[in-house]
Design a protein around this motif. Structure first.
Motif, mmCIF file in Angstrom:
data_model
loop_
_atom_site.group_PDB
_atom_site.id
_atom_site.type_symbol
_atom_site.label_atom_id
_atom_site.label_comp_id
_atom_site.label_asym_id
_atom_site.label_seq_id
_atom_site.Cartn_x
_atom_site.Cartn_y
_atom_site.Cartn_z
ATOM 1 N N ALA A 13 3.309 0.286 12.110
ATOM 2 C CA ALA A 13 3.383 1.507 11.292
ATOM 3 C C ALA A 13 4.815 1.940 10.950
ATOM 4 N N ALA A 14 5.808 1.091 11.253
ATOM 5 C CA ALA A 14 7.196 1.508 11.021
ATOM 6 C C ALA A 14 7.587 1.487 9.551
ATOM 7 N N ARG A 15 6.869 0.689 8.768
ATOM 8 C CA ARG A 15 7.286 0.536 7.361
ATOM 9 C C ARG A 15 6.107 0.034 6.539
ATOM 10 N N THR A 35 2.251 3.184 15.691
ATOM 11 C CA THR A 35 2.833 2.290 16.688
ATOM 12 C C THR A 35 3.540 1.112 16.011
ATOM 13 N N ASP A 36 4.505 0.553 16.713
ATOM 14 C CA ASP A 36 5.186 -0.648 16.210
ATOM 15 C C ASP A 36 5.945 -1.299 17.367
ATOM 16 N N LEU A 37 6.602 -2.406 17.047
ATOM 17 C CA LEU A 37 7.334 -3.169 18.058
ATOM 18 C C LEU A 37 8.398 -2.337 18.758
ATOM 19 N N ASN A 38 9.146 -1.542 17.977
ATOM 20 C CA ASN A 38 10.206 -0.697 18.533
ATOM 21 C C ASN A 38 9.986 0.748 18.138
ATOM 22 N N LEU A 61 4.262 -0.364 20.660
ATOM 23 C CA LEU A 61 3.076 -1.165 20.978
ATOM 24 C C LEU A 61 3.247 -2.539 20.329
ATOM 25 N N ASP A 62 3.539 -3.533 21.166
ATOM 26 C CA ASP A 62 3.638 -4.924 20.700
ATOM 27 C C ASP A 62 2.264 -5.557 20.881
ATOM 28 N N VAL A 63 1.595 -5.865 19.775
ATOM 29 C CA VAL A 63 0.208 -6.337 19.885
ATOM 30 C C VAL A 63 0.099 -7.691 20.582
ATOM 31 N N THR A 64 1.229 -8.408 20.721
ATOM 32 C CA THR A 64 1.165 -9.720 21.378
ATOM 33 C C THR A 64 1.288 -9.607 22.899
ATOM 34 N N ASN A 88 -5.832 -2.103 12.396
ATOM 35 C CA ASN A 88 -5.098 -3.298 12.808
ATOM 36 C C ASN A 88 -4.289 -3.814 11.628
ATOM 37 N N ASN A 89 -3.092 -3.262 11.478
ATOM 38 C CA ASN A 89 -2.264 -3.578 10.307
ATOM 39 C C ASN A 89 -1.119 -4.540 10.617
ATOM 40 N N ALA A 90 -0.638 -4.575 11.880
ATOM 41 C CA ALA A 90 0.541 -5.401 12.208
ATOM 42 C C ALA A 90 0.305 -6.835 11.754
ATOM 43 N N PRO A 156 -0.449 -21.371 7.477
ATOM 44 C CA PRO A 156 -0.954 -20.718 8.698
ATOM 45 C C PRO A 156 -1.248 -19.232 8.503
ATOM 46 N N TYR A 157 -0.489 -18.598 7.618
ATOM 47 C CA TYR A 157 -0.739 -17.180 7.317
ATOM 48 C C TYR A 157 -2.120 -17.032 6.666
ATOM 49 N N GLY A 158 -2.398 -17.870 5.655
ATOM 50 C CA GLY A 158 -3.696 -17.798 4.978
ATOM 51 C C GLY A 158 -4.842 -18.070 5.940
ATOM 52 N N ILE A 189 -0.738 -8.020 -3.931
ATOM 53 C CA ILE A 189 0.697 -8.337 -3.894
ATOM 54 C C ILE A 189 1.484 -7.030 -3.898
ATOM 55 N N LEU A 190 2.236 -6.805 -2.825
ATOM 56 C CA LEU A 190 2.977 -5.533 -2.659
ATOM 57 C C LEU A 190 4.447 -5.820 -2.391
ATOM 58 N N TRP A 191 5.306 -4.997 -2.952
ATOM 59 C CA TRP A 191 6.756 -5.149 -2.783
ATOM 60 C C TRP A 191 7.199 -4.516 -1.460
ATOM 61 N N THR A 192 6.741 -5.079 -0.368
ATOM 62 C CA THR A 192 7.186 -4.632 0.959
ATOM 63 C C THR A 192 8.148 -5.699 1.502
ATOM 64 N N PRO A 193 8.775 -5.443 2.665
ATOM 65 C CA PRO A 193 9.682 -6.465 3.202
ATOM 66 C C PRO A 193 9.033 -7.845 3.328
ATOM 67 N N MET A 194 7.690 -7.875 3.547
ATOM 68 C CA MET A 194 7.026 -9.181 3.669
ATOM 69 C C MET A 194 7.134 -9.973 2.360
ATOM 70 N N TRP A 195 6.804 -9.323 1.243
ATOM 71 C CA TRP A 195 6.851 -10.044 -0.042
ATOM 72 C C TRP A 195 8.300 -10.252 -0.501
ATOM 73 N N GLN A 196 9.190 -9.352 -0.078
ATOM 74 C CA GLN A 196 10.609 -9.541 -0.429
ATOM 75 C C GLN A 196 11.125 -10.843 0.192
HETATM 76 N N1 LIG Z 1 2.912 -7.164 1.425
HETATM 77 C C1 LIG Z 1 1.866 -7.796 0.919
HETATM 78 O O1 LIG Z 1 1.901 -8.202 -0.261
HETATM 79 C C2 LIG Z 1 0.619 -8.023 1.754
HETATM 80 C C3 LIG Z 1 -0.471 -8.611 1.105
HETATM 81 C C4 LIG Z 1 -1.630 -8.843 1.838
HETATM 82 C C5 LIG Z 1 -1.700 -8.474 3.169
HETATM 83 N N2 LIG Z 1 -0.631 -7.901 3.781
HETATM 84 C C6 LIG Z 1 -0.802 -7.544 5.197
HETATM 85 O O2 LIG Z 1 -0.624 -6.160 5.362
HETATM 86 C C7 LIG Z 1 -0.063 -5.875 6.654
HETATM 87 C C8 LIG Z 1 1.228 -5.084 6.499
HETATM 88 O O3 LIG Z 1 2.087 -5.823 5.651
HETATM 89 P P1 LIG Z 1 3.479 -5.268 5.106
HETATM 90 O O4 LIG Z 1 3.653 -5.878 3.788
HETATM 91 O O5 LIG Z 1 3.585 -3.806 5.283
HETATM 92 O O6 LIG Z 1 4.443 -6.055 6.135
HETATM 93 P P2 LIG Z 1 5.853 -5.664 6.754
HETATM 94 O O7 LIG Z 1 6.444 -6.943 7.223
HETATM 95 O O8 LIG Z 1 6.631 -4.828 5.822
HETATM 96 O O9 LIG Z 1 5.426 -4.775 8.015
HETATM 97 C C9 LIG Z 1 4.743 -5.345 9.103
HETATM 98 C C10 LIG Z 1 4.899 -4.415 10.285
HETATM 99 O O10 LIG Z 1 4.231 -5.045 11.414
HETATM 100 C C11 LIG Z 1 5.085 -4.919 12.536
HETATM 101 N N3 LIG Z 1 4.816 -5.957 13.532
HETATM 102 C C12 LIG Z 1 5.111 -7.285 13.448
HETATM 103 N N4 LIG Z 1 4.805 -7.886 14.608
HETATM 104 C C13 LIG Z 1 4.286 -6.931 15.428
HETATM 105 C C14 LIG Z 1 3.801 -6.935 16.766
HETATM 106 N N5 LIG Z 1 3.819 -8.046 17.510
HETATM 107 N N6 LIG Z 1 3.327 -5.777 17.284
HETATM 108 C C15 LIG Z 1 3.343 -4.631 16.542
HETATM 109 N N7 LIG Z 1 3.827 -4.545 15.291
HETATM 110 C C16 LIG Z 1 4.290 -5.705 14.745
HETATM 111 C C17 LIG Z 1 6.496 -5.030 11.960
HETATM 112 O O11 LIG Z 1 7.472 -4.519 12.870
HETATM 113 C C18 LIG Z 1 6.368 -4.215 10.686
HETATM 114 O O12 LIG Z 1 6.636 -2.845 10.884
HETATM 115 C C19 LIG Z 1 0.150 -7.228 7.320
HETATM 116 O O13 LIG Z 1 -0.962 -7.539 8.151
HETATM 117 C C20 LIG Z 1 0.203 -8.181 6.132
HETATM 118 O O14 LIG Z 1 -0.155 -9.487 6.510
HETATM 119 C C21 LIG Z 1 0.526 -7.662 3.100
#
Ligand SMILES: NC(=O)c1ccc[n+]([C@@H]2O[C@H](COP(=O)([O-])OP(=O)(O)OC[C@H]3O[C@@H](n4cnc5c(N)ncnc54)[C@H](O)[C@@H]3O)[C@@H](O)[C@H]2O)c1
Length: 266
Positions: A13-15, A35-38, A61-64, A88-90, A156-158, A189-196
């Motif tokens: 939930a950090a970003r 919750t998030d890693l830090n 909360l580190d889900v791993t 469950n978003n992490a 592996p992501y897919g 498709i979202l312009w978040t750090p993941m897609w960046q």
């Molecule tokens: N951005 C996209 O285009 C897109 C598309 C489809 C699905 N998603 C999914 O949506 C969700 C959120 O994506 P996003 O784009 O916001 O990604 P993001 O990388 O911007 O954010 C992911 C968040 O998960 C946290 N995280 C990573 N490992 C963790 C752990 N072990 N424990 C707890 N937190 C952890 C990170 O610290 C980060 O805050 C993800 O499951 C992603 O796979 C994203």
């Protein structure tokens, strides 16, 4: 959307999407535990939750990590007495250095599985007993368009996101008798750090994208792949989560809802 006073946990939930979900659920009246890693990275989310004014909490909360999951869930139950909603978003798209590898290696498979699937199982199994004893609950799992159709960007992501849909169906069947709804969302498709990270990698690697900035690559991809011709935003995903978390969705379970501008219609 009525989620008034429901106690909702959001992972990652950090970003990005997780932050938007936390804020939207709070706006709809929920008590949100973001919750998030830090814990330090949750500052912006925390500020927004405080601005909204409901009772809320930010938590590492580190889900791993099983100990991290167990101690966070215990703290939440001690402070809030209940858990009504789990989001469950992490998620992760690869291990450190993923962008530099032509082909995902074993570290990528392991990291993706540890977070996207096994991590989801850890936190969900920790929360289920409380929901079962309440005989109510809403669990919302983040899948992806890549869970619908394989992706060459990160196989592996897919695979993990297809697994999320399957897991959602299994839990929906298992928990239906306790009136617990379990659904998935497949964002586009979202312009978040993941897609960046993805666009950055393509700008360095792929002949087709030479001379393009990462944002130009993203915009061209939207034009090419999304019938509605617009990117999805974290808020778009958050609205769908708020609906699935609400009582309006009490007859929806085991579904994977696309929020993708029409790119995949199955
Ligand atoms: N951005 C996209 O285009 C897109 C598309 C489809 C699905 N998603 C999914 O949506 C969700 C959120 O994506 P996003 O784009 O916001 O990604 P993001 O990388 O911007 O954010 C992911 C968040 O998960 C946290 N995280 C990573 N490992 C963790 C752990 N072990 N424990 C707890 N937190 C952890 C990170 O610290 C980060 O805050 C993800 O499951 C992603 O796979 C994203």
């Amino acid at each position: 959307m009525d989620v008034n006073d429901k106690v909702a946990i959001v992972t990652g939930a950090a970003r990005g999407i997780g932050k938007a979900i936390s804020v939207q659920l709070a706006k709809e009246g929920a008590q949100v535990i973001a919750t998030d890693l830090n814990e330090d990275d949750l500052g912006d989310t925390h500020d927004e939750l405080i601005g909204i004014g409901n009772k809320s909490l930010i938590l590492k909360l580190d889900v791993t990590n099983q100990d991290s999951v167990d101690s966070a869930v215990k703290k939440i139950i001690d402070e809030f007495s209940s858990i009504d909603v789990l989001v469950n978003n992490a998620g992760t798209i690869g291990a450190r250095g993923w962008e530099e590898r032509d082909v995902p290696d074993e570290s990528d498979w392991d990291a993706i599985y540890a977070v996207n699937l096994k991590g989801m199982v850890k936190i969900t199994e920790a929360v289920i007993p409380t929901m079962k004893s309440n005989r109510r609950g809403k669990i919302i799992n983040m899948s992806s368009i890549t869970g619908r159709l394989g992706t060459v960007t990160s196989p592996p992501y897919g695979v993990s996101k297809a697994g999320v849909i399957n897991l959602t169906q299994a839990w929906a069947l298992e928990l239906a008798e306790f009136s617990i709804n379990v659904n998935a969302i497949c964002p586009g498709i979202l312009w978040t750090p993941m897609w960046q990270r993805i666009a950055n990698r393509w700008s360095l690697d792929e002949e087709k994208w030479k001379g393009y900035t990462p944002r130009e690559i993203f915009d061209a991809t939207i034009k090419d792949r999304i019938p509605l011709q617009r990117e999805q935003t974290p808020e778009d995903i958050a609205y769908a989560v708020a609906f699935l978390a609400s009582d309006y969705a009490h007859n929806i379970t085991g579904q994977a809802i696309n929020v993708n501008g029409g790119s995949h219609m199955n």
